[in-house]
Design a protein around this motif. Structure first.
Motif, short mmCIF file in Angstrom:
data_model
loop_
_atom_site.label_atom_id
_atom_site.label_comp_id
_atom_site.label_asym_id
_atom_site.label_seq_id
_atom_site.Cartn_x
_atom_site.Cartn_y
_atom_site.Cartn_z
N GLY A 168 -58.25 95.42 63.39
CA GLY A 168 -57.74 95.45 64.38
C GLY A 168 -56.62 95.07 64.17
O GLY A 168 -55.97 95.65 63.51
N GLY A 169 -55.61 94.58 65.66
CA GLY A 169 -54.31 94.91 65.46
C GLY A 169 -53.81 93.83 64.99
O GLY A 169 -52.75 94.01 64.17
N THR A 170 -53.88 93.01 64.72
CA THR A 170 -53.88 92.02 63.85
C THR A 170 -53.24 92.31 62.67
O THR A 170 -52.19 92.42 61.59
CB THR A 170 -53.61 90.69 63.61
OG1 THR A 170 -54.23 89.97 65.20
CG2 THR A 170 -53.51 89.51 62.99
N VAL A 171 -54.10 92.74 61.62
CA VAL A 171 -54.08 93.49 60.32
C VAL A 171 -53.63 95.08 60.09
O VAL A 171 -52.42 94.72 59.24
CB VAL A 171 -55.84 93.31 59.78
CG1 VAL A 171 -55.72 94.51 58.40
CG2 VAL A 171 -56.39 92.06 59.72
N VAL A 228 -44.17 100.19 65.66
CA VAL A 228 -44.25 100.28 67.15
C VAL A 228 -45.76 99.64 67.36
O VAL A 228 -46.66 99.83 66.56
CB VAL A 228 -44.34 101.33 67.79
CG1 VAL A 228 -45.05 100.62 69.09
CG2 VAL A 228 -42.96 101.67 67.95
N ASP A 229 -45.66 98.37 67.71
CA ASP A 229 -46.67 97.59 67.99
C ASP A 229 -47.56 98.37 69.07
O ASP A 229 -47.17 97.38 70.57
CB ASP A 229 -46.54 96.28 68.12
CG ASP A 229 -47.87 95.23 68.52
OD1 ASP A 229 -48.87 95.93 68.32
OD2 ASP A 229 -47.90 94.33 68.15
N ALA A 230 -48.43 99.20 69.38
CA ALA A 230 -48.59 99.35 70.89
C ALA A 230 -50.48 99.48 70.61
O ALA A 230 -51.10 100.65 71.17
CB ALA A 230 -48.86 100.67 70.50
N THR A 281 -46.74 95.60 75.85
CA THR A 281 -47.04 94.07 75.80
C THR A 281 -48.42 93.29 76.24
O THR A 281 -48.78 93.25 76.45
CB THR A 281 -45.60 93.20 75.94
OG1 THR A 281 -45.80 93.12 77.49
CG2 THR A 281 -44.55 93.30 75.75
N THR A 282 -48.72 92.50 75.36
CA THR A 282 -49.77 91.70 75.32
C THR A 282 -49.98 91.27 77.02
O THR A 282 -50.92 90.84 77.62
CB THR A 282 -49.96 90.66 74.41
OG1 THR A 282 -49.84 91.09 73.31
CG2 THR A 282 -51.16 90.05 74.12
N GLU A 283 -49.20 90.45 77.47
CA GLU A 283 -49.01 90.12 78.32
C GLU A 283 -48.83 90.02 79.49
O GLU A 283 -48.83 89.54 81.14
CB GLU A 283 -48.52 87.87 78.44
CG GLU A 283 -49.17 87.36 76.96
CD GLU A 283 -47.92 86.38 76.71
OE1 GLU A 283 -47.84 85.03 76.95
OE2 GLU A 283 -47.15 86.74 75.67
N VAL A 319 -52.22 100.58 66.49
CA VAL A 319 -53.44 101.13 67.58
C VAL A 319 -54.32 101.25 67.89
O VAL A 319 -55.36 101.03 66.59
CB VAL A 319 -53.86 103.17 68.20
CG1 VAL A 319 -53.95 103.31 69.14
CG2 VAL A 319 -52.04 103.54 67.71
N ASP A 320 -54.81 100.34 68.94
CA ASP A 320 -56.15 99.53 68.94
C ASP A 320 -57.15 100.37 69.13
O ASP A 320 -57.24 100.36 71.07
CB ASP A 320 -56.23 98.20 70.11
CG ASP A 320 -55.48 97.27 68.77
OD1 ASP A 320 -55.78 97.63 66.88
OD2 ASP A 320 -55.16 95.84 69.25
N PRO A 321 -58.21 100.76 68.50
CA PRO A 321 -59.30 101.88 69.23
C PRO A 321 -60.43 101.06 70.28
O PRO A 321 -60.74 101.02 71.28
CB PRO A 321 -59.93 102.71 68.04
CG PRO A 321 -59.02 102.57 67.18
CD PRO A 321 -57.70 101.75 67.65
N HIS A 322 -59.78 99.56 69.63
CA HIS A 322 -61.60 98.53 70.70
C HIS A 322 -60.47 98.15 71.77
O HIS A 322 -61.12 97.28 72.18
CB HIS A 322 -61.94 97.48 69.45
CG HIS A 322 -60.85 96.35 68.59
ND1 HIS A 322 -60.39 95.65 67.81
CD2 HIS A 322 -59.44 96.29 69.67
CE1 HIS A 322 -60.11 94.89 67.56
NE2 HIS A 322 -59.02 95.17 68.26
N LYS A 323 -59.49 98.46 72.19
CA LYS A 323 -58.94 98.27 73.57
C LYS A 323 -58.92 100.02 74.37
O LYS A 323 -60.15 99.92 75.19
CB LYS A 323 -57.59 97.61 73.12
CG LYS A 323 -57.32 96.31 72.68
CD LYS A 323 -56.11 95.88 72.62
CE LYS A 323 -55.91 94.24 72.24
NZ LYS A 323 -55.86 94.32 70.42
N LEU A 324 -58.02 99.88 74.06
CA LEU A 324 -57.36 101.30 75.55
C LEU A 324 -58.52 102.13 75.11
O LEU A 324 -58.45 103.77 75.36
CB LEU A 324 -57.08 101.71 75.86
CG LEU A 324 -55.79 100.73 76.60
CD1 LEU A 324 -54.00 101.10 77.00
CD2 LEU A 324 -56.70 100.88 78.75
#
Ligand SMILES: Cc1ncc(COP(=O)(O)O)c(C=O)c1O
Length: 636
Positions: free
Chosen positions: A154-157, A346-348, A320-322, A398-403
């Motif tokens: 995930g994004g955290t790791v 970059v945290d995308a 941003t998350t929020e 980049v999080d495939p499990h999001k967008l």
């Protein structure tokens, strides 16, 4: 006209169930035949006669019972597949990836190394290339720098790993200077000399450091002093010494800073703790309207320079998350020229797939006008420039499990220069049975180079199949993102009349103009000036669209999510505007933040309607809000 996205999701009603079931059954059978044909001459280890015994049937019955219990309980799950769900960063899943994941799980490949996952490791590296190209990075192995992407849980790791790589590469030249001094051997043609100071070495950019590490590797294998230097270098690195001893040798590193915008995800605090950098050294830069720009960053870096605190990394957030806002990545890149050396990450995790909207089939960046023709507002010039600048970052989450619309358990980290992975290489003779290969094939031993060990090859298969069916460009995957951004624009356009609809009971404000597909709303009942009371009202309103354990989800009309924006995230002008719109006292506030309803508008059918002649889901949500606000105000 057929909806072009319709074939690609199971659908809110399971509309594509026929295809789903048939394909799944076909592929499950195909898997079973594969088992049978592996060594058909072998007797089946499970005796056929046993299958008719009571004990055997009892085993099956218990399994069936527990599975039914499970699926019965799962009926209380959050219906995130449905257009009545506007809550967190999750929606219906892309069908190609879903089937790929379910089927690949039967083969259970472990992407730690190619020996146990000969197919899916290749797929993971290809997914990495697809993501890197989407970000505009070069993946040509014949040219330096060559990007590499891989999947994480995930994004955290992915963020943890980015910071780990940043620390590894930024501190490498310091260790090298110490090692050269200890051995009395200096590698020619690199910017590390007997007189190099820590500050000079910390000003080297990532590519310079990585080119240097290549030259050092050549020296270590070719020069008679090489082996001695190699041993001294290994011993002098932070990876060997630990941060405490390393900082004793380099006292300026005692308060090594990592700079993030105030809107950064909480995973950054975890990452600082995990790496022993200390959450207190995460320097949070105030943002104006939830977006970090160059001026804010520059002021923060100047302050750190005055305090003589070196900066390990700067993080920009692309989504941003929020609030879904995008930092001005192009300005961060520019600031790096004046404050050289920091690792730019970059945290995308959220916005990572938005660049599909900006890339043509050949991977070239589309001009802003070409992207803009599908939208009313998107993309602003700033967003276009920020997207173009992603290619300049040293690493991107980049999080495939999001967008990316794949099941959970799929984040990704893309590094612009894969050489950085060589610096974290970890041997394990029982897993990596041959020495690292010299060419780019060596990265197929993924576990040697990445933070995690065993990894699901099924997640790689899911991403790969999705990206093959819908390539990561404007005309394919971009269509899904376009729908999502258009839905957001639709909701934003509805806000003025929603304000009027709510006027008898409450006031409404959009605290931040959305940059993409996430929009927040703040509500305050008429006549109230207290921030605390407005927040309490917001909480009650949110309860009407929150999951209540023990309550059937069918009782809910809509699901949303919420957050609180700290007042100091708002610039003076924004704060005054929001205060004015909501008629709230924000000058002498009785609370620290403002409660917001948060809407992630991922579902492709939010603009469809639940029945003929009925308004769209977005519209129905607006009606729902009005009804709930009215009921809450009137019951108070
Ligand atoms: C910007 C950002 N970074 C990191 C994360 C963490 O991702 P994950 O929950 O996949 O670990 C999130 C999650 O929402 C996020 O929005």
């Amino acid at each position: 006209m057929t909806d072009p996205l319709a074939p690609f999701f199971l659908g809110a009603y399971g509309e594509n169930n026929d295809f789903f079931e048939k394909t799944l059954l076909e592929l499950v059978r195909d898997h079973v035949y594969w088992r049978r044909n592996f060594h058909p001459e072998d007797e089946p280890p499970i005796d056929t006669h046993d299958q008719y015994t009571r004990a055997y049937l009892d085993g099956l019955a218990r399994t069936r019972h527990e599975l039914h219990q499970l699926t019965a309980a799962l009926k209380r799950s959050v219906p995130s597949f449905h257009p009545r769900y506007l809550g967190h960063m999750v929606s219906d899943l892309l069908l190609p990836g879903l089937i790929a994941q379910l089927v690949t799980t039967l083969y259970n490949p472990n992407n730690i190394v190619e020996d146990v996952a000969p197919i899916t490791v290749q797929l993971e590296l290809e997914v990495g290339r697809q993501l890197a190209r989407m970000l505009g990075m070069s993946v040509d192995p014949n040219h330096e720098p060559c990007a590499l992407g891989h999947l994480t849980s995930g994004g955290t790791v992915a963020n943890d790993e980015a910071l780990w790589l940043a620390r590894c590469s930024r501190l490498y030249p310091l260790a090298l200077r110490d090692a050269c001094a200890a051995v009395g051997a200096w590698v020619p043609d690199i910017p590390v000399h007997p007189g190099s100071t820590d500050l000079e070495l910390l000003a080297l950019g990532a590519d310079e450091v990585l080119a240097m590490s290549r030259r050092v590797a050549v020296f270590c294998t070719g020069d008679p002093r090489g082996p001695e230097l190699f041993a001294a270098l290994t011993a002098a690195r932070v990876e060997e010494l630990g941060l405490a001893t390393f900082a004793d040798r380099h006292p300026s590193l005692k308060r090594l800073a990592v700079v993030v915008p105030a809107t950064a995800h909480y995973s950054w605090y975890k990452a600082m703790k995990l790496l022993g950098l200390g959450a207190g050294n995460l320097v949070s830069v105030p943002v104006d309207d939830a977006r970090l720009d160059g001026a804010e960053l520059e002021a923060a870096l100047a302050g750190l320079r005055r305090e003589e605190r070196p900066v390990l990394a700067v993080v920009g957030v692309y989504g941003t998350t929020e609030f879904g806002t995008l930092d001005s990545i192009h300005e961060l890149v520019e600031v790096r020229q004046r404050f050289p050396g920091f690792w730019l990450h970059v945290d995308a995790a959220w916005g990572g797939y938005l660049p599909t909207l900006f890339r043509d089939r050949h991977g070239d960046l589309l001009p802003r006008e070409a992207v803009r023709k599908d939208f009313r507002y998107f993309p602003s010039e700033r967003v276009h420039q920020a997207t173009a600048a992603l290619a300049e970052a040293d690493s991107v989450t980049v999080d495939p499990h999001k967008l990316g619309f794949v099941p959970f358990g799929a984040g990704a980290l893309v590094v612009r220069n894969r050489r950085v992975l060589d610096l974290v290489q970890q041997e394990a003779p029982y897993v990596f049975t041959s020495p690292p290969e010299e060419d780019d094939r060596r990265y197929r031993a993924l576990g040697r180079y990445v933070l995690e060990g065993s990894k699901p090859g099924a997640a790689a298969a899911a991403c790969y199949v999705n990206h093959r069916v819908l390539p990561l460009d404007h005309d394919h995957f971009g269509r899904i993102l376009a729908r999502s951004v258009q839905t957001c624009e639709h909701l934003v356009d509805r806000v003025p009349s929603l304000k009027q609809d709510l006027a008898p009971w409450a006031r409404l404000s959009i605290p931040f103009e959305p940059d993409c597909n996430l929009v927040c709303l703040a509500v305050n009942p008429n006549g109230n000036r207290s921030l605390r009371a407005a927040n309490a009202f917001g909480h009650r309103l949110f309860e009407t669209m929150d999951v209540q354990p023990g309550q059937p989800v069918q009782l809910k009309e809509f699901f949303g999510s919420c957050t609180t924006v700290p007042l100091d995230h708002l610039g003076a002008a924004e704060r005054a505007r929001i205060g004015e719109e909501l008629q709230l006292d924000v000058d002498t506030p009785d609370d620290d933040g403002l409660f917001l309803l948060r809407h992630t508008l991922m579902n492709p059918w939010l603009q469809a309607s639940p029945g003929p002649g009925e308004p769209s889901y977005v519209e129905a949500y607006c009606h729902f809000l009005v009804r709930q606000v009215k009921a809450l105000v009137e019951s108070a």
